[in-house]
Design a protein around this motif. Structure first.
Motif, PDB file in Angstrom:
ATOM      1  N   ALA A 109      -6.042  15.948  -7.674  1.00  0.00           N
ATOM      2  CA  ALA A 109      -4.855  15.965  -7.833  1.00  0.00           C
ATOM      3  C   ALA A 109      -3.719  16.250  -6.563  1.00  0.00           C
ATOM      4  N   ALA A 110      -4.258  16.649  -5.535  1.00  0.00           N
ATOM      5  CA  ALA A 110      -3.588  16.692  -4.225  1.00  0.00           C
ATOM      6  C   ALA A 110      -3.329  15.293  -3.768  1.00  0.00           C
ATOM      7  N   LYS A 111      -4.143  14.460  -3.916  1.00  0.00           N
ATOM      8  CA  LYS A 111      -4.216  13.102  -3.455  1.00  0.00           C
ATOM      9  C   LYS A 111      -3.514  12.129  -4.325  1.00  0.00           C
ATOM     10  N   CYS A 112      -3.317  12.470  -5.536  1.00  0.00           N
ATOM     11  CA  CYS A 112      -2.559  11.447  -6.586  1.00  0.00           C
ATOM     12  C   CYS A 112      -1.128  11.325  -6.095  1.00  0.00           C
ATOM     13  N   GLN A 113      -0.992  10.023  -5.749  1.00  0.00           N
ATOM     14  CA  GLN A 113       0.472   9.687  -5.332  1.00  0.00           C
ATOM     15  C   GLN A 113       1.634   9.924  -6.423  1.00  0.00           C
ATOM     16  N   ILE A 114       1.294   9.991  -7.662  1.00  0.00           N
ATOM     17  CA  ILE A 114       2.204   9.993  -8.803  1.00  0.00           C
ATOM     18  C   ILE A 114       1.852  11.190  -9.650  1.00  0.00           C
ATOM     19  N   LYS A 115       1.333  11.953  -9.194  1.00  0.00           N
ATOM     20  CA  LYS A 115       1.113  13.383  -9.719  1.00  0.00           C
ATOM     21  C   LYS A 115       0.698  13.137 -11.032  1.00  0.00           C
ATOM     22  N   ALA A 116      -0.072  12.055 -11.542  1.00  0.00           N
ATOM     23  CA  ALA A 116      -0.786  12.037 -12.727  1.00  0.00           C
ATOM     24  C   ALA A 116      -1.874  12.909 -13.136  1.00  0.00           C
ATOM     25  N   LEU A 117      -2.368  13.731 -12.087  1.00  0.00           N
ATOM     26  CA  LEU A 117      -3.616  14.595 -12.299  1.00  0.00           C
ATOM     27  C   LEU A 117      -3.132  15.944 -12.080  1.00  0.00           C
ATOM     28  N   THR A 118      -3.589  16.806 -12.743  1.00  0.00           N
ATOM     29  CA  THR A 118      -3.230  18.306 -12.790  1.00  0.00           C
ATOM     30  C   THR A 118      -4.998  19.095 -12.944  1.00  0.00           C
ATOM     31  N   VAL A 119      -4.859  20.291 -12.618  1.00  0.00           N
ATOM     32  CA  VAL A 119      -5.823  21.159 -13.035  1.00  0.00           C
ATOM     33  C   VAL A 119      -5.601  22.049 -14.128  1.00  0.00           C
ATOM     34  N   ASN A 162       0.963  -1.107   0.095  1.00  0.00           N
ATOM     35  CA  ASN A 162       0.143   0.000  -0.244  1.00  0.00           C
ATOM     36  C   ASN A 162       1.056   1.280   0.158  1.00  0.00           C
ATOM     37  N   CYS A 163       1.023   1.964  -1.131  1.00  0.00           N
ATOM     38  CA  CYS A 163       2.364   2.732  -1.395  1.00  0.00           C
ATOM     39  C   CYS A 163       1.915   4.098  -1.447  1.00  0.00           C
ATOM     40  N   CYS A 164       2.595   5.062  -0.983  1.00  0.00           N
ATOM     41  CA  CYS A 164       2.522   6.405  -0.961  1.00  0.00           C
ATOM     42  C   CYS A 164       3.702   6.924  -1.804  1.00  0.00           C
ATOM     43  N   GLY A 165       3.494   7.989  -2.645  1.00  0.00           N
ATOM     44  CA  GLY A 165       4.329   8.690  -3.494  1.00  0.00           C
ATOM     45  C   GLY A 165       5.431   9.281  -2.883  1.00  0.00           C
ATOM     46  N   CYS A 166       5.452   9.496  -1.348  1.00  0.00           N
ATOM     47  CA  CYS A 166       6.660  10.181  -0.862  1.00  0.00           C
ATOM     48  C   CYS A 166       7.906   9.198  -0.196  1.00  0.00           C
ATOM     49  N   CYS A 167       7.343   7.776  -0.149  1.00  0.00           N
ATOM     50  CA  CYS A 167       8.255   6.926   0.568  1.00  0.00           C
ATOM     51  C   CYS A 167       8.621   5.870  -0.403  1.00  0.00           C
ATOM     52  N   CYS A 168       7.771   5.307  -1.464  1.00  0.00           N
ATOM     53  CA  CYS A 168       7.695   3.977  -1.973  1.00  0.00           C
ATOM     54  C   CYS A 168       8.701   3.868  -3.015  1.00  0.00           C
ATOM     55  N   GLY A 169       9.506   2.875  -2.908  1.00  0.00           N
ATOM     56  CA  GLY A 169      10.641   2.731  -3.826  1.00  0.00           C
ATOM     57  C   GLY A 169      10.185   2.465  -5.194  1.00  0.00           C
ATOM     58  N   LEU A 170       9.126   1.806  -5.243  1.00  0.00           N
ATOM     59  CA  LEU A 170       8.537   1.472  -6.610  1.00  0.00           C
ATOM     60  C   LEU A 170       7.965   2.491  -7.231  1.00  0.00           C
ATOM     61  N   LEU A 171       7.123   3.477  -6.316  1.00  0.00           N
ATOM     62  CA  LEU A 171       6.713   4.659  -7.348  1.00  0.00           C
ATOM     63  C   LEU A 171       7.682   5.819  -7.426  1.00  0.00           C
ATOM     64  N   SER A 172       8.827   5.741  -6.687  1.00  0.00           N
ATOM     65  CA  SER A 172       9.826   6.649  -6.975  1.00  0.00           C
ATOM     66  C   SER A 172      10.464   6.464  -8.315  1.00  0.00           C
ATOM     67  N   GLY A 173      10.209   5.454  -8.997  1.00  0.00           N
ATOM     68  CA  GLY A 173      10.464   5.226 -10.263  1.00  0.00           C
ATOM     69  C   GLY A 173       9.636   6.147 -11.343  1.00  0.00           C
ATOM     70  N   ILE A 174       8.428   6.424 -10.867  1.00  0.00           N
ATOM     71  CA  ILE A 174       7.626   7.186 -11.700  1.00  0.00           C
ATOM     72  C   ILE A 174       7.957   8.585 -11.318  1.00  0.00           C
ATOM     73  N   ASN A 175       7.818   8.877 -10.051  1.00  0.00           N
ATOM     74  CA  ASN A 175       7.946  10.130  -9.360  1.00  0.00           C
ATOM     75  C   ASN A 175       9.214  10.980  -9.502  1.00  0.00           C
ATOM     76  N   GLU A 176      10.468  10.190  -9.139  1.00  0.00           N
ATOM     77  CA  GLU A 176      11.987  10.721  -9.277  1.00  0.00           C
ATOM     78  C   GLU A 176      12.495  10.255 -10.729  1.00  0.00           C
ATOM     79  N   LYS A 177      12.513   9.150 -11.004  1.00  0.00           N
ATOM     80  CA  LYS A 177      13.204   8.564 -12.321  1.00  0.00           C
ATOM     81  C   LYS A 177      12.423   8.724 -13.665  1.00  0.00           C
ATOM     82  N   HIS A 178      10.938   9.151 -13.304  1.00  0.00           N
ATOM     83  CA  HIS A 178      10.152   9.431 -14.713  1.00  0.00           C
ATOM     84  C   HIS A 178      10.188   8.182 -15.568  1.00  0.00           C
TER      85      HIS A 178
END
Length: 373
Positions: free
Chosen positions: A294-304, A252-268
């Motif tokens: 958008a505020a809750k999306c853990q991978i910043k896949a939503l904008t306004v 159950n992954c958050c965008g700020c800590c998860c190593g898997l989601l960091s591939g999307i958030n940090e490594k794009h």
């Protein structure tokens, strides 16, 4: 200190897995902190198959009692995995690097070890070397799941997959989250969710090992579903093995800590986690552009943009984590035009990963040598 030649041999052995453990200063320092010289030597000689303590004793020349004691210590650290067959014999396997060896280092607090130092080394290692290994294939090691209580426009999805997986397994074990535990040790506790008891295992062999070795506690299917639902309400993304048959874990992954989601958030890397067969749809007539999703999306896949929510189709995992935060009911999931392919089994997944990384030939040769003795 571990003999340098033994250290190199151990790292080479772990790096031979499809998702390996590349050599780096951080991993060498970690292994010297985490393992004793004798534990490292024993781990370095593990073949690519199950092995008995007696066979290892013959390879090392050590007394059987010494080998058995070392194996017990290694199992308590998650470095080796033990299981019993019908005849009562105990077999041992060297734990895969990821998901396995790395996560076990911080999934529980190991008495007498500098856990803050280990967390810092793991953080540095992930950023400098491990990320390229974890995300270095076209086939991701994990995939996203549609959350519970998410409206889906589908003719085939009769019940949430996550619920079916848990009910079929009959529950499992709950462990502390490696990623959030690491951040907690570094003095950067997650602001989205707790780290205690928020990672779940549902494979029978995995649950048995984790419970027996103190990494997790057994919980019922109903309790696991309750916890998953509660974590989903925090906006977390549910992730599992990238296989169709018998996945073994639910993170159950958050965008700020998860190593898997960091591939999307940090490594794009868009394929860092395989998306579901769905994608987010926005009803522009209902959308007020408030930005809560958008505020809750853990991978910043939503904008306004233009007072309306806009979906980044490249990054959207189709998990639906954002849907429950829309007061206007403007969000839902619809089927993708081309759903991503999911390997049927764990073996097939890792064969694909090994092939894509150019490791398959060497890995099969090691397997053949191990089977032939």
């Amino acid at each position: 200190m571990i003999d340098p030649q033994v250290l190199i041999k151990l790292i080479d052995r772990l790096n031979a897995y499809p998702v390996g453990l590349p050599d780096a200063p951080e991993i060498r320092e970690f292994l010297n902190l985490f393992l004793t010289p004798d534990e490292a030597r024993l781990a370095s000689i593990f073949p690519f198959k199950e092995v008995t303590a007696r066979e290892l004793a013959a390879k090392t020349g050590w007394a059987l009692e010494k080998v058995e004691a070392l194996l017990e210590g290694l199992a308590g650290k998650g470095t080796v995995f033990d299981y019993r067959v019908d005849e009562g014999a105990v077999y041992w396997l060297l734990t895969p690097s990821v998901v396995g060896f790395i996560e076990f280092s911080l999934m529980k607090l190991h008495a007498g070890m500098p856990m803050e130092k280990i967390a810092a080394l793991m953080e540095a290692y992930e950023r400098s070397s491990l990320y390229a290994e974890v995300f270095g294939s076209r086939t991701p090691i994990s995939r996203a799941l549609v959350g519970l209580d998410v409206p889906v426009s589908s003719q085939i999805m009769t019940a949430p997959e996550i619920e079916r997986l848990i009910m079929k397994a009959g529950g499992g074990t709950a462990q502390d989250c490696y990623c959030r535990q690491k951040k907690h040790l570094l003095g950067k506790p997650c602001k989205v969710a707790p780290h205690v008891g928020t990672c779940f295992t549902i494979s029978k062999s995995g649950c048995s090992f984790l419970e027996r070795r103190g990494f997790g506690v057994r919980i019922s299917a109903e309790e696991m579903i309750r916890r998953v639902r509660a974590l989903g309400k925090l906006g977390l993304i549910h992730v599992t093995d990238n296989i169709r048959n018998s996945p073994s874990f639910i993170c159950n992954c958050c965008g700020c800590c998860c190593g898997l989601l960091s591939g999307i958030n940090e490594k794009h890397i868009p394929h860092a986690v395989l998306p579901t067969g769905y994608i987010l749809a926005v009803d522009r007539e209902l959308c007020s552009g408030c930005g809560a999703c958008a505020a809750k999306c853990q991978i910043k896949a939503l904008t306004v943009s233009g007072s309306k929510a806009v979906v980044d189709a490249t990054n959207c995992l189709g998990c639906g984590a954002c849907v429950k935060f829309c007061a206007k009911k403007a969000l839902s999931l619809v089927e993708r035009a081309s759903p991503p392919g999911i390997p049927a089994t764990e073996t097939l997944k890792y064969l694909k990963i090994a092939w894509e990384k150019g490791k398959l030939g060497r890995m099969l040769l090691k397997l053949a040598r191990a089977r032939l003795g």
